[in-house]
Scaffold this active site. Structure first.
Site, short mmCIF file in Angstrom:
data_model
loop_
_atom_site.label_atom_id
_atom_site.label_comp_id
_atom_site.label_asym_id
_atom_site.label_seq_id
_atom_site.Cartn_x
_atom_site.Cartn_y
_atom_site.Cartn_z
N HIS A 179 0.69 -1.26 -0.25
CA HIS A 179 0.04 -0.18 0.08
C HIS A 179 0.76 1.26 -0.17
CE1 HIS A 179 0.93 0.58 4.21
NE2 HIS A 179 1.07 -0.53 4.20
N GLU A 220 -2.08 -7.23 7.19
CA GLU A 220 -0.84 -7.02 8.01
C GLU A 220 -0.61 -8.02 9.45
OE1 GLU A 220 2.34 -7.01 8.53
OE2 GLU A 220 2.79 -4.87 7.80
#
Length: 216
Positions: free
Chosen positions: A11, A84
């Protein structure tokens, strides 16, 4: 059996990236630089063919994916296994703050014991197993296709360690850049690295940063 091509994008830069706050499964907005990174990687990805795009369901990944989707006309499929690592009670704090609030937890985390589970979070082993189970499932569904995945540094870390048999317990000695392009091919369950850490598409941002720093 044809190769499956897996392109992974981390990202764009977030506010907590800049503030050095541990994000994990919590979120912060993309910075103006992060939005620009997402736009530039989207433009680059228009030059490549993909059959499907799958993203972590966390906000920073989804925002990056949505910007890419607006350029590529791909549909964003959300997948929790691409999140994550869950850093539990350490999330939202800087390393200095964690050292003050939870010194024992920080110590366990820094030792990189594979089975050490952060309070309210995940161990390295749990992260690795979640990521690899998710990726293997995605590949089985899209075998022989070109898959675009929007995810996080921890996920990319797991894949590199798997490909090169690099122990989870060892300190990371490689860099994972925001909005970088990372490509693997997979055939007969064998992964091969094809491209890593490509940030050539972000050079215009780096040049602008250099100019701004020179004015300070």
């Amino acid at each position: 059996m044809e190769k499956t091509w897996v392109t992974l994008i981390r990202h764009g830069e977030t506010e907590w990236n800049v503030a050095m706050r541990l994000q994990g499964i919590q979120d912060s907005n993309l910075t103006s630089k992060g939005l620009r990174q997402a736009e530039l990687v989207a433009r680059e990805l228009c030059n490549r063919k993909f059959d499907a795009m799958i993203s972590s369901d966390l906000g920073r990944a989804i925002k990056t994916a949505e910007i890419i989707a607006s350029r590529t006309n791909l549909t964003v499929i959300r997948d929790q296994t691409l999140r994550e690592r869950n850093f539990g009670i350490m999330e939202g704090f800087t390393r200095e703050e964690i050292s003050e609030k939870y010194p024992d937890v920080l110590s366990g985390y820094m030792k990189r014991k594979v089975s050490y589970k952060i309070e309210s979070g995940e161990s390295l082993a749990e992260l690795y197993n979640r990521v690899m189970e998710g990726l293997n499932r995605i590949i089985s569904v899209h075998e022989g296709k070109r898959i675009l995945i929007i995810t996080h540094g921890g996920v990319l870390d797991c894949i590199i360690r798997m490909v090169f048999n690099y122990p989870l317990s060892d300190t990371r000695n490689f860099t994972i850049y925001n909005a970088s392009i990372n490509v693997f091919s997979v055939k007969n369950k064998q992964w091969m690295l094809e491209e890593w850490g490509n940030v050539n598409h972000l050079q215009s941002i780096e040049k602008l940063d250099e100019i701004n720093r020179s004015k300070e």
